[in-house]
Scaffold this active site. Structure first.
Site, mmCIF file in Angstrom:
data_model
loop_
_atom_site.group_PDB
_atom_site.id
_atom_site.type_symbol
_atom_site.label_atom_id
_atom_site.label_comp_id
_atom_site.label_asym_id
_atom_site.label_seq_id
_atom_site.Cartn_x
_atom_site.Cartn_y
_atom_site.Cartn_z
ATOM 1 N N ASN A 184 -11.108 -10.989 -11.472
ATOM 2 C CA ASN A 184 -12.518 -11.111 -11.078
ATOM 3 C C ASN A 184 -13.010 -12.546 -11.125
ATOM 4 O O ASN A 184 -12.453 -13.345 -11.872
ATOM 5 C CB ASN A 184 -13.381 -10.274 -12.034
ATOM 6 C CG ASN A 184 -13.521 -8.854 -11.551
ATOM 7 O OD1 ASN A 184 -13.603 -8.621 -10.346
ATOM 8 N ND2 ASN A 184 -13.578 -7.915 -12.480
ATOM 9 N N ARG A 226 -13.284 6.020 -8.649
ATOM 10 C CA ARG A 226 -14.383 6.349 -9.554
ATOM 11 C C ARG A 226 -15.373 7.305 -8.884
ATOM 12 O O ARG A 226 -15.799 8.292 -9.485
ATOM 13 C CB ARG A 226 -15.091 5.053 -9.983
ATOM 14 C CG ARG A 226 -14.251 4.274 -10.974
ATOM 15 C CD ARG A 226 -14.789 2.881 -11.210
ATOM 16 N NE ARG A 226 -14.168 2.283 -12.379
ATOM 17 C CZ ARG A 226 -14.164 0.979 -12.644
ATOM 18 N NH1 ARG A 226 -14.761 0.137 -11.810
ATOM 19 N NH2 ARG A 226 -13.583 0.528 -13.732
ATOM 20 N N HIS A 277 -16.811 -6.278 -4.669
ATOM 21 C CA HIS A 277 -16.604 -5.568 -5.932
ATOM 22 C C HIS A 277 -17.679 -6.041 -6.890
ATOM 23 O O HIS A 277 -17.603 -7.115 -7.434
ATOM 24 C CB HIS A 277 -15.219 -5.903 -6.478
ATOM 25 C CG HIS A 277 -14.870 -5.115 -7.699
ATOM 26 N ND1 HIS A 277 -14.951 -3.759 -7.752
ATOM 27 C CD2 HIS A 277 -14.435 -5.508 -8.914
ATOM 28 C CE1 HIS A 277 -14.577 -3.342 -8.943
ATOM 29 N NE2 HIS A 277 -14.265 -4.384 -9.669
HETATM 30 O O1 TXD Z 1 -11.372 -3.902 -9.823
HETATM 31 C C1 TXD Z 1 -10.908 -4.923 -10.206
HETATM 32 N N1 TXD Z 1 -10.491 -5.830 -9.341
HETATM 33 C C2 TXD Z 1 -10.780 -5.193 -11.649
HETATM 34 C C3 TXD Z 1 -10.615 -6.551 -12.079
HETATM 35 C C4 TXD Z 1 -10.679 -4.147 -12.585
HETATM 36 C C5 TXD Z 1 -10.355 -4.412 -13.892
HETATM 37 C C6 TXD Z 1 -10.103 -5.749 -14.392
HETATM 38 N N2 TXD Z 1 -10.476 -6.767 -13.461
HETATM 39 C C7 TXD Z 1 -10.150 -8.152 -13.790
HETATM 40 O O2 TXD Z 1 -8.738 -8.282 -13.903
HETATM 41 C C8 TXD Z 1 -10.680 -8.650 -15.097
HETATM 42 O O3 TXD Z 1 -12.034 -9.013 -14.991
HETATM 43 C C9 TXD Z 1 -9.766 -9.832 -15.340
HETATM 44 O O4 TXD Z 1 -10.201 -10.929 -14.544
HETATM 45 C C10 TXD Z 1 -8.422 -9.347 -14.812
HETATM 46 C C11 TXD Z 1 -7.464 -8.855 -15.883
HETATM 47 O O5 TXD Z 1 -8.067 -7.861 -16.659
HETATM 48 P P1 TXD Z 1 -7.349 -7.338 -18.013
HETATM 49 O O6 TXD Z 1 -8.188 -6.265 -18.567
HETATM 50 O O7 TXD Z 1 -5.921 -7.084 -17.761
HETATM 51 O O8 TXD Z 1 -7.508 -8.641 -18.920
HETATM 52 P P2 TXD Z 1 -6.550 -9.115 -20.115
HETATM 53 O O9 TXD Z 1 -6.036 -7.963 -20.882
HETATM 54 O O10 TXD Z 1 -7.321 -10.162 -20.836
HETATM 55 O O11 TXD Z 1 -5.323 -9.787 -19.370
HETATM 56 C C12 TXD Z 1 -5.401 -10.974 -18.676
HETATM 57 C C13 TXD Z 1 -4.158 -11.743 -18.981
HETATM 58 C C14 TXD Z 1 -4.046 -12.169 -20.442
HETATM 59 O O12 TXD Z 1 -2.885 -11.639 -21.025
HETATM 60 C C15 TXD Z 1 -4.002 -13.693 -20.362
HETATM 61 O O13 TXD Z 1 -3.155 -14.273 -21.357
HETATM 62 C C16 TXD Z 1 -3.440 -13.892 -18.977
HETATM 63 O O14 TXD Z 1 -4.098 -12.919 -18.190
HETATM 64 N N3 TXD Z 1 -3.656 -15.220 -18.439
HETATM 65 C C17 TXD Z 1 -2.739 -15.847 -17.691
HETATM 66 N N4 TXD Z 1 -1.538 -15.454 -17.250
HETATM 67 C C18 TXD Z 1 -0.833 -16.320 -16.516
HETATM 68 N N5 TXD Z 1 -1.286 -17.545 -16.176
HETATM 69 C C19 TXD Z 1 -2.495 -17.966 -16.590
HETATM 70 N N6 TXD Z 1 -2.945 -19.178 -16.245
HETATM 71 C C20 TXD Z 1 -3.284 -17.112 -17.386
HETATM 72 N N7 TXD Z 1 -4.488 -17.214 -17.974
HETATM 73 C C21 TXD Z 1 -4.708 -16.056 -18.624
#
Ligand code: TXD
Length: 310
Positions: A121, A152, A176
């Site tokens: 997001n 949903r 979204h």
């Molecule tokens: O409908 C939709 N599109 C969405 C979007 C529905 C649910 C979640 N939505 C979004 O997805 C949410 O607002 C977040 O922007 C992402 C991921 O959600 P999630 O719940 O999986 O978040 P987490 O558990 O915090 O996981 C994100 C991971 C975390 O492990 C970080 O360490 C990692 O992203 N992260 C990275 N990985 C690789 N490279 C980089 N630079 C990086 N930065 C953070």
């Protein structure tokens, strides 16, 4: 035939559940990438150890780098920061923009023929960043939002009527966010228009709940946001592409004139197949729905404009 390859960047809640679903469905080999040391490796190993129980065969690799991602067919990008209670999706813009840029810079040259499924997001704006940085054709950058919003909407209708979710077809358009546009006129239950089964006031309440469904979960969880249904949604899209199913699903796609919008990502029904977004389907909207979609498009455009200044 060699197995297909799916990379998931961001092995957090959505990424990890997406990996579990992809492996259980035997969609291919998996690479999990995350910045946290040991975490993607640990989750990959744990998942690999579930294979004998779930009877799937796949190579599952966890890494903090990108070399292992080379030649992926699909890359699902969930990297970013989740919304905290009270935080709007837009607050995340600056942080997630730089994360998305850095991820796509690594992914695109290593998997130049992949389809990118964006999840992070604010969704529609992140799709734009991914497209700009990757320089991929518009068919191969697609955002996951509508599949989730529609799920949903379908779930709430199923709860209302006490009927199987399988019989409920629906479509939700737009960006979204709170401006998404559920379309009750295209929602059917076993082929019967939903408007014949649910009175207008109840249906309006369901539409409203759908709009706010993400926030409802965030408020309950207090830390983090929804992940079961978002992960399942991303994998539904991946499956449609990998298996060339030609499914019609609402996805964030890059519009060039469709629905009257030029050069923005917006949730619309698309045909998803091996080439990615193979077609954008234009449906007739009521005046009210078109106005709502205009508002949604304006909100996305504003976000993209802000993005340019960050
Ligand atoms: O409908 C939709 N599109 C969405 C979007 C529905 C649910 C979640 N939505 C979004 O997805 C949410 O607002 C977040 O922007 C992402 C991921 O959600 P999630 O719940 O999986 O978040 P987490 O558990 O915090 O996981 C994100 C991971 C975390 O492990 C970080 O360490 C990692 O992203 N992260 C990275 N990985 C690789 N490279 C980089 N630079 C990086 N930065 C953070």
């Amino acid at each position: 035939m060699a197995r297909r390859k799916i990379t998931i960047v961001g092995a957090g809640n959505v990424g990890a559940f997406a990996a579990a679903r992809a492996s259980a469905e035997e969609l291919g080999d998996l690479v999990l990438v995350d910045v946290v040391d040991g975490m993607p490796q640990g989750k990959a190993l744990d998942l690999a150890e579930s294979a004998p129980l779930l009877n799937f065969d796949a190579n599952i690799v966890g890494t903090n780098g990108y070399d292992e991602t080379a030649d992926s067919d699909i890359v699902i990008i969930t990297a970013g920061l989740p919304r905290k209670p009270g935080m709007s999706r837009d607050d995340l813009l600056a942080k997630n923009k730089s994360i998305m840029e850095s991820v796509v810079k690594e992914i695109a040259p290593r998997s130049p023929n992949s389809v990118l499924i964006i999840v992070s997001n604010p969704l529609d704006a992140m799709c734009q960043v991914a497209k700009d940085v990757s320089q991929f054709p518009k068919e191969r950058v697609v955002g996951m939002a509508g599949v989730l919003d529609t799920a949903r909407f379908r779930a709430f209708i199923s709860m209302e009527l006490g009927v199987s979710v399988e019989d409920i077809a629906a479509v939700v358009l737009g960006g979204h966010g709170d401006t998404m546009v559920p379309l009750p006129q295209y929602c059917t239950v076993g082929g019967i228009p939903v408007e014949m089964l649910i009175p207008p006031d109840r249906l309006a309440a369901i539409v409203e709940r759908t709009r706010k469904a993400g926030g409802e979960i965030v408020a309950l969880l207090k830390t983090g946001s929804a992940f079961f249904s978002p992960a399942a949604s991303a994998i539904e899209m991946a499956k449609a592409i990998l298996k060339d199913k030609k499914r019609i699903l609402p996805c964030a796609a890059y519009l060039e004139g469709e629905y009257g919008y030029e050069g923005i990502f917006l949730g619309v029904p698309v045909l998803l197949g091996a080439k990615g977004v193979e077609k954008i389907i234009e449906v007739k909207l009521t005046e009210e729905e078109k106005e709502a979609l205009d508002r949604s498009a304006a909100a996305v455009r504003e976000l993209v404009e802000t993005l340019k200044t960050l």
